[in-house]
Write an enzyme that holds these catalytic residues in place. Sequence first.
Site: not given
Ligand SMILES: NC(=O)c1ccc[n+]([C@@H]2O[C@H](COP(=O)([O-])OP(=O)(O)OC[C@H]3O[C@@H](n4cnc5c(N)ncnc54)[C@H](O)[C@@H]3O)[C@@H](O)[C@H]2O)c1
Length: 454
Positions: A275
């Site tokens: 982030c």
């Molecule tokens: N991790 C954090 O602390 C956090 C906090 C707030 C916001 N976010 C935001 O949330 C979003 C997700 O982050 P995250 O940390 O969960 O990511 P992550 O990488 O842990 O998980 C994302 C998932 O999406 C899947 N994926 C990718 N493309 C796909 C598709 N086309 N169809 C289906 N699945 C698909 C991946 O396989 C993965 O399992 C990002 O935009 C991030 O900036 C993350």
Amino acid sequence: MTALAASLLERIQSRRARTGVVGLGYVGLPLAVELAKAGFHATGIDLDARKIQAIEQGRSYIPDVPTSDVTALRKAGKLDATTDFSIVRELDTINICVPTPLRKTRDPDMSYIVSAVESIAKHLHRGMLIVLESTTYPGTTDEVVQPLLEATGLKAGEDFFIAFSPERVDPGNPTFQTHNVPKVVGGLTSDCSQLAAALYGTAIETIVPVSSTRVAEMVKLLENTFRAVNIGLVNELALMCDRMNIDVWEVVDAAKTKPFGFMAFYPGPGLGGHCIPIDPFYLSWKAKQSGFDPRFIELAGHINGAMPHYVVDKVSEALNTKRKSVNGSSILIVGVAYKRDIDDMRESPALDVMGLLHAKGAHVAYVDPYVPEVHGREWSGRVDIRAVEFSRGTLGQYDCVVIITDHKTVDYDAIAAEADLIVDTRNAIKKPYPHVFRLGAPRPAAQGENIAVT
Ligand SMILES: NC(=O)c1ccc[n+]([C@@H]2O[C@H](COP(=O)([O-])OP(=O)(O)OC[C@H]3O[C@@H](n4cnc5c(N)ncnc54)[C@H](O)[C@@H]3O)[C@@H](O)[C@H]2O)c1
């Protein structure tokens, strides 16, 4: 409210709505579990078959989600998962939680959102609610998601509903988790907002409605830019304090006793995670398209991005006191996850520090109770390395120990007692020792040593 929206609202309120979450990572899996706990049938969709298999086996792979929750929800028939988007035909609501990384050029990489939305569009049907949660620039929901979904011939706000609701999860935080962090929600229309608020209201304690998807998108970027800029400020203060022989940690701790108008941020070896190092550049990219040059974001990016280099300079300074060079030295990194008590290494400054030391000829090893292996593709050293065992009696073999991430379970007293030379970027070792070089702080002179004060 239209009859179509009212019908979906009733299905949400009665928990008869079939809910779906696309992207089952750090954000998506906790959300799917909360929706299932709220009484819905929740289906996770992810391209990663290993994640689907884990859920089918009743197993969690996200530390904040207990396996017992996944097992219980599986047994109750409330949670399932698939790689097959055709399940969208059976769903009433979908939350999209896919990654939003930066390209090497620091431009937003929208490919995950576009791919997920295109896959949903193939099976979109009347009466669905689609909510984007991925952090992204203001305008994504109405400029990218809406047209892709409307290419089906259905109209947003009339035939289906869309909203943006930023995820604020803080992995590893035992107090604030998905259910008790207030949720900001902005819909394309009033019906869209009401439906998204109703959905989250079943699983999350406080809902904060805002007037549009763009406001909701901007809220998240303000929050993360606020952190990046304040961390940049305190990192610059640390560099200043280093030069001026003042202890930055003592300064921040004293300043935070002010009961109003101050919030403590701490210096460190650089930004990490999915982030803070990334999100502000989504905003910066979008602002530049409007001819606006966002200076705070760029400046904080310069300062925070240079911190790993400063850490390497500290290591070099520390080794110099022993008439040693980085080249040929054996250096142990303590903590490679991007922050304390989690296993996530994405964008971790430890990887930069390791790469820089390796490039200067150091032999780099690491210890981290949460990360058993760093793969060659994850750092510029390009070789796979496994975490060494942290055991008393072995620390003396390293020329320098560098504390990058201060996991709570690590024995810092043992490090202070046994290591020959330490660079501490987190103020993990509280007492001053001549062999401990803290980031942004002076150190006491060793017997017979003359520390030059500039
Ligand atoms: N991790 C954090 O602390 C956090 C906090 C707030 C916001 N976010 C935001 O949330 C979003 C997700 O982050 P995250 O940390 O969960 O990511 P992550 O990488 O842990 O998980 C994302 C998932 O999406 C899947 N994926 C990718 N493309 C796909 C598709 N086309 N169809 C289906 N699945 C698909 C991946 O396989 C993965 O399992 C990002 O935009 C991030 O900036 C993350």
